[in-house]
Design an enzyme around this catalytic site. Structure first.
Site, PDB file in Angstrom:
ATOM      1  N   ARG A 176     -21.469-125.531  20.938  1.00 29.11           N
ATOM      2  CA  ARG A 176     -20.453-124.749  20.213  1.00 29.11           C
ATOM      3  C   ARG A 176     -20.175-123.476  21.010  1.00 29.11           C
ATOM      4  O   ARG A 176     -20.967-122.538  20.983  1.00 29.11           O
ATOM      5  CB  ARG A 176     -20.947-124.416  18.821  1.00 29.11           C
ATOM      6  CG  ARG A 176     -19.985-123.614  17.955  1.00 29.11           C
ATOM      7  CD  ARG A 176     -18.701-124.340  17.677  1.00 29.11           C
ATOM      8  NE  ARG A 176     -18.906-125.450  16.753  1.00 29.11           N
ATOM      9  CZ  ARG A 176     -17.949-126.352  16.504  1.00 29.11           C
ATOM     10  NH1 ARG A 176     -16.763-126.287  17.117  1.00 29.11           N
ATOM     11  NH2 ARG A 176     -18.188-127.333  15.654  1.00 29.11           N
ATOM     12  N   GLN A 231     -13.754-136.691  16.880  1.00 34.21           N
ATOM     13  CA  GLN A 231     -12.673-135.732  17.130  1.00 34.21           C
ATOM     14  C   GLN A 231     -12.816-135.234  18.577  1.00 34.21           C
ATOM     15  O   GLN A 231     -13.932-135.061  19.060  1.00 34.21           O
ATOM     16  CB  GLN A 231     -12.764-134.541  16.164  1.00 34.21           C
ATOM     17  CG  GLN A 231     -11.892-133.350  16.610  1.00 34.21           C
ATOM     18  CD  GLN A 231     -11.447-132.416  15.527  1.00 34.21           C
ATOM     19  OE1 GLN A 231     -10.436-132.627  14.894  1.00 34.21           O
ATOM     20  NE2 GLN A 231     -12.199-131.341  15.330  1.00 34.21           N
ATOM     21  N   HIS A 238     -10.948-126.491  25.915  1.00 37.20           N
ATOM     22  CA  HIS A 238     -10.989-125.878  24.580  1.00 37.20           C
ATOM     23  C   HIS A 238     -11.751-124.547  24.634  1.00 37.20           C
ATOM     24  O   HIS A 238     -12.740-124.340  23.955  1.00 37.20           O
ATOM     25  CB  HIS A 238     -11.682-126.878  23.657  1.00 37.20           C
ATOM     26  CG  HIS A 238     -11.590-126.619  22.184  1.00 37.20           C
ATOM     27  ND1 HIS A 238     -12.028-125.475  21.596  1.00 37.20           N
ATOM     28  CD2 HIS A 238     -11.134-127.416  21.186  1.00 37.20           C
ATOM     29  CE1 HIS A 238     -11.862-125.587  20.300  1.00 37.20           C
ATOM     30  NE2 HIS A 238     -11.317-126.738  20.021  1.00 37.20           N
ATOM     31  N   ARG A 246     -16.898-134.811  25.927  1.00 30.81           N
ATOM     32  CA  ARG A 246     -17.735-133.619  25.738  1.00 30.81           C
ATOM     33  C   ARG A 246     -19.173-133.947  25.329  1.00 30.81           C
ATOM     34  O   ARG A 246     -20.043-133.079  25.418  1.00 30.81           O
ATOM     35  CB  ARG A 246     -17.102-132.654  24.738  1.00 30.81           C
ATOM     36  CG  ARG A 246     -16.937-133.158  23.339  1.00 30.81           C
ATOM     37  CD  ARG A 246     -16.407-132.081  22.433  1.00 30.81           C
ATOM     38  NE  ARG A 246     -16.096-132.608  21.109  1.00 30.81           N
ATOM     39  CZ  ARG A 246     -15.851-131.837  20.055  1.00 30.81           C
ATOM     40  NH1 ARG A 246     -15.901-130.520  20.151  1.00 30.81           N
ATOM     41  NH2 ARG A 246     -15.550-132.393  18.898  1.00 30.81           N
ATOM     42  N   GLU A 249      -6.602-122.569  24.088  1.00 32.44           N
ATOM     43  CA  GLU A 249      -6.942-123.814  24.768  1.00 32.44           C
ATOM     44  C   GLU A 249      -5.805-124.290  25.665  1.00 32.44           C
ATOM     45  O   GLU A 249      -4.660-124.400  25.207  1.00 32.44           O
ATOM     46  CB  GLU A 249      -7.275-124.866  23.714  1.00 32.44           C
ATOM     47  CG  GLU A 249      -8.314-124.369  22.694  1.00 32.44           C
ATOM     48  CD  GLU A 249      -8.396-125.221  21.440  1.00 32.44           C
ATOM     49  OE1 GLU A 249      -8.692-124.651  20.361  1.00 32.44           O
ATOM     50  OE2 GLU A 249      -8.118-126.433  21.528  1.00 32.44           O
ATOM     51  N   ASP A 287      -4.580-122.279  13.267  1.00 31.89           N
ATOM     52  CA  ASP A 287      -4.805-123.504  14.032  1.00 31.89           C
ATOM     53  C   ASP A 287      -3.430-124.023  14.436  1.00 31.89           C
ATOM     54  O   ASP A 287      -2.742-124.650  13.628  1.00 31.89           O
ATOM     55  CB  ASP A 287      -5.552-124.532  13.163  1.00 31.89           C
ATOM     56  CG  ASP A 287      -6.145-125.666  13.983  1.00 31.89           C
ATOM     57  OD1 ASP A 287      -6.968-126.411  13.426  1.00 31.89           O
ATOM     58  OD2 ASP A 287      -5.774-125.788  15.161  1.00 31.89           O
TER      59      ASP A 287
HETATM   60  O1  TA6 Z   1      -8.681-126.921  18.682  1.00 30.86           O
HETATM   61  C1  TA6 Z   1      -8.706-126.551  17.363  1.00 30.86           C
HETATM   62  C2  TA6 Z   1      -9.465-127.610  16.582  1.00 30.86           C
HETATM   63  O2  TA6 Z   1      -8.833-128.837  16.691  1.00 30.86           O
HETATM   64  C3  TA6 Z   1      -9.644-127.149  15.125  1.00 30.86           C
HETATM   65  O3  TA6 Z   1      -8.874-127.905  14.240  1.00 30.86           O
HETATM   66  C4  TA6 Z   1     -11.146-127.278  14.879  1.00 30.86           C
HETATM   67  O4  TA6 Z   1     -11.487-128.466  14.328  1.00 30.86           O
HETATM   68  C5  TA6 Z   1     -11.682-127.095  16.283  1.00 30.86           C
HETATM   69  O5  TA6 Z   1     -10.800-127.763  17.116  1.00 30.86           O
HETATM   70  C6  TA6 Z   1     -13.132-127.449  16.510  1.00 30.86           C
HETATM   71  O6  TA6 Z   1     -13.340-128.786  16.508  1.00 30.86           O
HETATM   72  P1  TA6 Z   1     -14.835-129.381  16.632  1.00 30.86           P
HETATM   73  O7  TA6 Z   1     -14.652-130.863  16.690  1.00 30.86           O
HETATM   74  O8  TA6 Z   1     -15.406-128.823  17.917  1.00 30.86           O
HETATM   75  O9  TA6 Z   1     -15.607-128.909  15.450  1.00 30.86           O
END
Ligand code: TA6
Length: 278
Positions: A59, A79, A154, A84, A254, A197
Site C-alpha cells: 500500500r 482489481q 498508480h 502488482r 496516476e 476518484d
Molecule cells: O486508482 C483509484 C482506485 O481505482 C480507487 O478506486 C481505489 O480503489 C484505489 O484505486 C485503490 O485500489 P486498491 O485495489 O489498491 O485498493
C-alpha cells in the site's frame, strides 16, 4: 550502491543509493515503494500499515496496474490486474554515473497468467533514480493475436496535509467521476474536501502537485489519461493496509491508459507508458 535484500518472510527488494537519491523496489510487482532525493523527505508515500507479503499488494509507492486498470468484467479477477502481485525478474541495475542508477525488471506470461489472461506478453519496467524519478513501463505483444490493455503507474505521493494541497494543470479537462460514473469538467485547481476518484482525459501537459513543503512536477508520455484519487475518511476505514488517518498524508496522481485511453497492441507491437516525476 545497489543491494538485493530479503525480509525474513522471503519478500525481496532492491535498495539503491546514489549521490542524488535513494530508492527501494520490490520484486513483487516491480513495486517502487520508496524514493527520496538526497537530504529531502520521501516523494512517495508508503503506508505504515502496508503488507510486505507475497500475494498482497504493497500500500503506497507505485503499484503497477496491468493488464487492466480498475475492475475486470470478470469480478473473480483482481482489481487493477495481476502484475502488482506477480513476482517479476530483476534483470539488472546499472550505475550510469554517481547520480544516476537504472533498475530493470520484467514479467512475462506463464501457465498462471495464461489461465487468467489468455495472451503471451513481455512487460518491462525501467526505473531511473536520480534527482528526477523516471518510470518506463513497456508492454510487448508476444502473441499471434492483438490484445487490449489498460494500465496505470498508480503513484502515491506524500503530502503535508491533504486539505492544504492543490493540483494544477488539469483545468478545463473532461473527467469521469468514478464515484458517480458521470462525465464532468474540471474548473480551476483540484483541492480536497471529500473523497475524490476521477479519470481525467486528453491530458498532454505537465501536472503540478502544489504542497506547502514543495512542488512536484509530473510529465507523462504514451498516455492521455490521469487518475486523481484520495479515499478520504470513510473509504480509508474500508481499505486494506491503511491506518484510519492515512488519507491525510497521501494523494494518488496516476499516469494511466484508462477507459478511452486503453491501447490495442497487434502482434509484436509495443507500447511504453512513461512518467517523469521531478
Ligand atoms: O486508482 C483509484 C482506485 O481505482 C480507487 O478506486 C481505489 O480503489 C484505489 O484505486 C485503490 O485500489 P486498491 O485495489 O489498491 O485498493
Amino acid at each position: 550502491m545497489i543491494v538485493h535484500k530479503k525480509l525474513t518472510n522471503g519478500f525481496e527488494y532492491i535498495e539503491v543509493k546514489n549521490e542524488a537519491a535513494e530508492a527501494k523496489a520490490a520484486l513483487q510487482g516491480a513495486h517502487l515503494f520508496h524514493y527520496a532525493r538526497a537530504g529531502e523527505e520521501p516523494i512517495l508515500w508508503l503506508s505504515e500499515a502496508s503488507d510486505f507479503e507475497l500475494g498482497k499488494a504493497i500500500r503506497g509507492g507505485v503499484p503497477v496496474c496491468w493488464p487492466w486498470f480498475g475492475f475486470n468484467e470478470d469480478k473473480s479477477l483482481p482489481q487493477h490486474g495481476f502484475a502488482r502481485t506477480s513476482l517479476w525478474e530483476f534483470v539488472g541495475g546499472d550505475e550510469v554515473d554517481a547520480k544516476t542508477t537504472v533498475l530493470t525488471l520484467r514479467l512475462t506470461h506463464d501457465e498462471k497468467t495464461l489461465q487468467i489472461w489468455h495472451y503471451k506478453f513481455l512487460l518491462e519496467l525501467k526505473i531511473t533514480i536520480s534527482d528526477k524519478l523516471m518510470l518506463e513501463l513497456k508492454t510487448t505483444n508476444l502473441d499471434d493475436k492483438s490484445f487490449k490493455i489498460s494500465q496505470a503507474l498508480h503513484t502515491y505521493f506524500s503530502v503535508s496535509h491533504i486539505s492544504e494541497v492543490a493540483i494544477k494543470g488539469l483545468d478545463k479537462k473532461l473527467y469521469l467521476d468514478a464515484l458517480t460514473w458521470k462525465m464532468e469538467i474540471q474548473n480551476g485547481d483540484i483541492t480536497f474536501e471529500q473523497e475524490v476518484d476521477r479519470v481525467y482525459q486528453n491530458v498532454e501537459g505537465e501536472i503540478v502537485l502544489s504542497d506547502k513543503k514543495r512542488e512536484v512536477y509530473i510529465k507523462n508520455s504514451g498516455s492521455s489519461s490521469v487518475v486523481v484519487w484520495n479515499p478520504w475518511i470513510e473509504k480509508t476505514l474500508r481499505m486494506s493496509g491503511m491506518k484510519p488517518n492515512a488519507y491525510e498524508n497521501m494523494l494518488c496522481i496516476e499516469s494511466a491508459n484508462a477507459f478511452d485511453d486503453a491501447r490495442v497492441l497487434k502482434p509484436q507491437e509495443e507500447h511504453i507508458l512513461g512518467a517523469v516525476i521531478d
